[in-house]
Enzyme design. Structure first.
Site, PDB file in Angstrom:
ATOM      1  CD  GLU A   1      -0.117   2.471 -11.840  1.00  0.00           C
ATOM      2  OE1 GLU A   1       0.350   1.425 -12.327  1.00  0.00           O
ATOM      3  OE2 GLU A   1      -1.207   2.929 -12.168  1.00  0.00           O
TER       4      GLU A   1
ATOM      5  CE  LYS B   1       1.122  -1.394 -13.403  1.00  0.00           C
ATOM      6  NZ  LYS B   1       0.769  -1.061 -14.729  1.00  0.00           N
TER       7      LYS B   1
ATOM      8  CD1 TRP C   1     -10.381   9.658  -7.604  1.00  0.00           C
ATOM      9  CD2 TRP C   1     -10.178  11.599  -8.707  1.00  0.00           C
ATOM     10  NE1 TRP C   1      -9.041   9.922  -7.752  1.00  0.00           N
ATOM     11  CE2 TRP C   1      -8.879  11.108  -8.429  1.00  0.00           C
ATOM     12  CE3 TRP C   1     -10.284  12.807  -9.385  1.00  0.00           C
ATOM     13  CZ2 TRP C   1      -7.711  11.765  -8.806  1.00  0.00           C
ATOM     14  CZ3 TRP C   1      -9.122  13.470  -9.766  1.00  0.00           C
ATOM     15  CH2 TRP C   1      -7.853  12.947  -9.473  1.00  0.00           C
TER      16      TRP C   1
ATOM     17  CD  GLU D   1       3.150  -1.259 -17.260  1.00  0.00           C
ATOM     18  OE1 GLU D   1       3.140  -0.038 -17.471  1.00  0.00           O
ATOM     19  OE2 GLU D   1       2.201  -1.860 -16.746  1.00  0.00           O
TER      20      GLU D   1
ATOM     21  CE  LYS E   1      -8.446  -0.360 -14.988  1.00  0.00           C
ATOM     22  NZ  LYS E   1      -7.066  -0.863 -15.045  1.00  0.00           N
TER      23      LYS E   1
ATOM     24  CB  CYS F   1     -17.309  10.482 -10.704  1.00  0.00           C
ATOM     25  SG  CYS F   1     -16.547  11.937 -10.008  1.00  0.00           S
TER      26      CYS F   1
ATOM     27  NE  ARG G   1     -15.947   5.261 -13.613  1.00  0.00           N
ATOM     28  CZ  ARG G   1     -15.880   5.283 -14.932  1.00  0.00           C
ATOM     29  NH1 ARG G   1     -15.957   4.154 -15.614  1.00  0.00           N
ATOM     30  NH2 ARG G   1     -15.753   6.407 -15.591  1.00  0.00           N
TER      31      ARG G   1
ATOM     32  CG  HIS H   1      24.651   9.055 -22.208  1.00  0.00           C
ATOM     33  ND1 HIS H   1      25.614   9.706 -22.939  1.00  0.00           N
ATOM     34  CD2 HIS H   1      24.455   7.865 -22.829  1.00  0.00           C
ATOM     35  CE1 HIS H   1      25.977   8.952 -23.962  1.00  0.00           C
ATOM     36  NE2 HIS H   1      25.290   7.813 -23.918  1.00  0.00           N
TER      37      HIS H   1
ATOM     38  CG  ASN I   1     -17.432  11.273 -14.352  1.00  0.00           C
ATOM     39  OD1 ASN I   1     -16.442  11.847 -13.895  1.00  0.00           O
ATOM     40  ND2 ASN I   1     -17.344  10.241 -15.180  1.00  0.00           N
ATOM     41  N   GLY I   2     -17.094  14.676 -14.070  1.00  0.00           N
ATOM     42  CA  GLY I   2     -16.424  15.596 -14.985  1.00  0.00           C
ATOM     43  C   GLY I   2     -16.118  16.910 -14.294  1.00  0.00           C
TER      44      GLY I   2
HETATM   45  O1  M6R Z   1      -7.766   3.508 -19.885  1.00  0.00           O
HETATM   46  P1  M6R Z   1      -6.441   3.880 -20.465  1.00  0.00           P
HETATM   47  O2  M6R Z   1      -5.695   2.724 -21.017  1.00  0.00           O
HETATM   48  O3  M6R Z   1      -6.548   5.012 -21.446  1.00  0.00           O
HETATM   49  O4  M6R Z   1      -5.602   4.449 -19.240  1.00  0.00           O
HETATM   50  C1  M6R Z   1      -4.358   5.033 -19.452  1.00  0.00           C
HETATM   51  C2  M6R Z   1      -3.611   5.214 -18.150  1.00  0.00           C
HETATM   52  O5  M6R Z   1      -4.317   6.083 -17.301  1.00  0.00           O
HETATM   53  C3  M6R Z   1      -3.397   3.890 -17.426  1.00  0.00           C
HETATM   54  O6  M6R Z   1      -2.718   2.967 -18.230  1.00  0.00           O
HETATM   55  C4  M6R Z   1      -2.608   4.099 -16.121  1.00  0.00           C
HETATM   56  O7  M6R Z   1      -1.308   4.490 -16.407  1.00  0.00           O
HETATM   57  C5  M6R Z   1      -2.663   2.817 -15.290  1.00  0.00           C
HETATM   58  N1  M6R Z   1      -2.994   3.158 -13.935  1.00  0.00           N
HETATM   59  C6  M6R Z   1      -1.402   2.069 -15.282  1.00  0.00           C
HETATM   60  O8  M6R Z   1      -1.394   0.994 -14.428  1.00  0.00           O
END
Ligand code: M6R
Length: 616
Positions: free
Chosen positions: A492, A489, A76, A485, A611, A2, A27, A508, A103-104
């Site tokens: 996501e 990507k 959200w 990573e 985000k 949010c 966000r 393995h 928010n929360g």
């Molecule tokens: O704000 P932060 O770095 O703590 O966020 C951690 C993860 O939520 C963040 O890196 C997430 O995995 C990203 N969407 C990756 O692209």
């Protein structure tokens, strides 16, 4: 998650709220709404499921009179589907004169709702947030003191919340409170702002104040007053936002992600700036906030997602250069398994936003057990920085795209600086070697630029694989977190199965996945050094090629062995093996960006993701 914005002042409240919500879109959200109070017309609220433009079109169709006070929210969904009714703001009181955004998650909402229902309150949403609106309104109707009513309610709430509240009887006051959820104040001239982060108001002011845990804000156009939930006055600490609104705009790029990938030479360079001398010596002034650093006998890195992969790279560097044992823990697992922590443990928390709830909770847990906390964070005024003993800011600038790119390479850079600086402090390596590594690090921004200048081939490959159903990633040593990573990507952005494996693990089990045409991206280690894993990874490539895999390799310039075995090779400049992690992730970012774009997907706001994950 949010987004929250509040404004009180002589300007156009509608412009501030809608502009702020636009900048907070990154966000992640699924509905949006605003409330304003006019001098004549009283409280007006408009809210809509869907993206912000649905609300904007609704306002264009039936305009709302502008005002000098208001609150805005992007939601959200947690409790209740993303519908118009569940969107914020929520109204409270018999005559619905109070408006509140949240928010929360209010964990004890069921019990509070039962209490309100028993007293005859009618609810118009399924949210936990509406409970807070009715409770504050009810308390206010009893006492006639809005601040006191707000204070008594926030003291009854459990869980995580940032709340903003306005009332028709108070045309110059926004009340705000925060616990375990972000809130920043923007200080203007005769006007003041509130936001989930500074993006909400950076267009209007760079003077900001972060609000502490369990604090209440009374915001008026001419004054800001902060106190604890218990009513003790607080003197808030001001800071200057070091980026401007234009750095949070696309600047001509087709997406924020494309822009942020291109920002990386600067993000890496700015993170090194002032911390690395031209002779290669490293000294982190931030270490001054950490006494007993030389006595630390264990480092535990806590982070989530991409930040945890940056932590894995930091682990290799700290162990190799500073000779301190390191473990990397997913923050959400860490505190639920009785980890061993004491006063000689240094917690290294890594977070772009500095607001990830799991990471914050892990930090608090460790602090209660006596550990010191060093953080790597990209956001000024973030809760993580406030709660750490020392913070190394990555100066990557605002990262708007949900998928992290420049924050990741800046986090690795900061991790490398921490490792080198610890090595200097503890005299863990000969000075000449340390200076050599420092000089190598100084070259990194230029090398990142060089990689970006040559990614055309990777773009074509991303497009060419847009119909792939599954893509595997392999790596060893620091190439392993980079492989993970790269896979993250793709998951996501492109919503396809992708997985990163340690290449040594292949035999393995994972090798069973290889069949004719299976795309595999291999992050090949440097050929340098006697202990290089290069020959082993070349053998892995041969093993998977023999079983039909289509191999794209990321390898050093001049790696002719890989040239002869892989189907496609992308070359990165030669650097120290640990620093190569920063270079080898860039082609993987580009690959994911292009593949997802070719599928017509929104690369900045992928489905279901936020985000900054501010709830557990
Ligand atoms: O704000 P932060 O770095 O703590 O966020 C951690 C993860 O939520 C963040 O890196 C997430 O995995 C990203 N969407 C990756 O692209």
């Amino acid at each position: 998650m949010c987004g929250i914005v509040g404004y009180v002042g002589p300007g156009s409240t509608l412009d501030v709220l809608l502009g702020g919500l636009k900048r907070l879109e990154y966000r992640g959200y699924d509905s949006a709404g605003i409330s304003v109070i006019n001098q004549s017309g009283g409280l007006q609220t408009r809210k809509k499921a869907g993206k912000l433009n649905v609300l904007v079109e609704d306002l264009a169709g039936s305009p709302m009179a502008d005002a000098h006070i208001g609150i805005g929210h992007t939601r959200w969904a947690t409790h209740g589907a993303p519908t118009d009714g569940n969107a914020h703001p929520h109204l409270g009181g018999e005559h619905l004169k109070l408006s509140l955004i949240h928010n929360g998650i209010i964990e004890n909402f069921a019990e509070l709702k039962a209490e309100l229902l028993a007293a005859g309150t009618k609810f118009s949403s399924e949210t936990d947030s509406e409970v807070a609106a009715h409770l504050v309104a009810r308390e206010y109707e009893k006492s006639g003191d809005l601040t006191q009513a707000f204070r008594s309610v926030v003291n009854r709430l459990h869980g995580a919340f940032t709340l903003l509240c306005i009332h028709e009887d108070h045309k110059d006051l926004i009340l705000a409170a925060r616990r375990n959820s972000p809130l920043v104040i923007g200080l203007g001239d005769g006007e003041n702002f509130l936001g989930s982060d500074v993006a909400a108001f950076v267009e209007y002011t760079k003077k900001a104040v972060s609000v502490g845990q369990d604090e209440i804000v009374e915001l008026r156009a001419e004054s800001v007053s902060v106190s604890t939930f218990a009513g003790e006055p607080v003197t808030p600490k001001e800071f200057t936002v070091d980026w401007d609104a234009s750095s949070a705009s696309k600047g001509g790029w087709p997406s924020f992600m494309a822009k942020e990938i291109a920002d990386q030479p600067q993000a890496v360079g700015d993170t090194l700036m002032g911390r690395l001398a031209s002779d290669g010596s490293v000294k982190l002034a931030e270490f001054a906030g950490l006494d007993q650093l030389s006595e630390v006998n264990r480092i535990t890195i806590v982070a989530c997602g991409t930040a945890a992969y940056a932590g894995e790279v930091a682990k290799y560097a700290i162990e190799k250069w500073a000779k301190i044992p390191v473990s990397v823990e997913l923050a959400h697992e860490f505190r639920y398994r009785d980890p061993i922590i004491d006063a000689k443990t240094l917690i290294l928390a890594i977070s772009q936003s500095g607001e990830t709830m799991d990471t914050l909770m892990a930090v608090r847990y460790a602090k209660e057990r006596g550990a010191k906390v060093l953080s790597i964070c990209n956001t000024q005024g973030a809760t993580l920085a406030r709660e750490s003993d020392a913070t190394i800011y990555t100066h990557a600038g605002p990262e708007v795209a949900v998928a992290s790119t420049k924050a990741f390479t800046a986090q690795i850079t900061a991790g490398l600086l921490v490792a080198l600086s610890l090595s200097w402090l503890r005299k863990a390596m000969p000075e000449a070697e340390l200076k050599g590594l420092g000089k190598e690090l100084l070259k990194l921004p230029r090398q990142v630029k060089k990689v970006l200048d040559s990614v055309g081939h990777m773009r074509d490959l991303g497009k060419a694989f847009s119909n792939a159903k599954s893509i595997l990633f392999l790596g060893r040593n620091v190439g392993y977190p980079i492989a993970m990573e790269g896979a993250l990507k793709l998951k996501e952005l492109a919503y396809i199965h992708a997985e990163g494996f340690a290449a040594g693990e292949l035999k393995h089990g994972p090798i069973a996945l290889i069949e004719e045409g299976q795309p595999v991206i291999v992050v090949v280690p440097s050929q340098k050094g006697e202990d290089s894993l290069h020959p082993k990874v070349v053998s892995n490539i041969q093993e998977i090629k023999a079983r039909g895999a289509k191999v794209i390799a990321i390898a050093e310039t001049g790696d002719t062995q890989v040239d002869s075995v892989a189907d496609e090779v992308f070359h990165i400049p030669v650097t120290s093996p640990l620093m190569a992690s920063v270079l080898s992730v860039i082609p993987l970012q580009i690959f994911a960006l292009e593949l997802a774009s070719a599928k017509g997907l929104d690369v900045d706001q992928p489905r279901n993701l936020a985000k900054s994950v501010t709830v557990e």
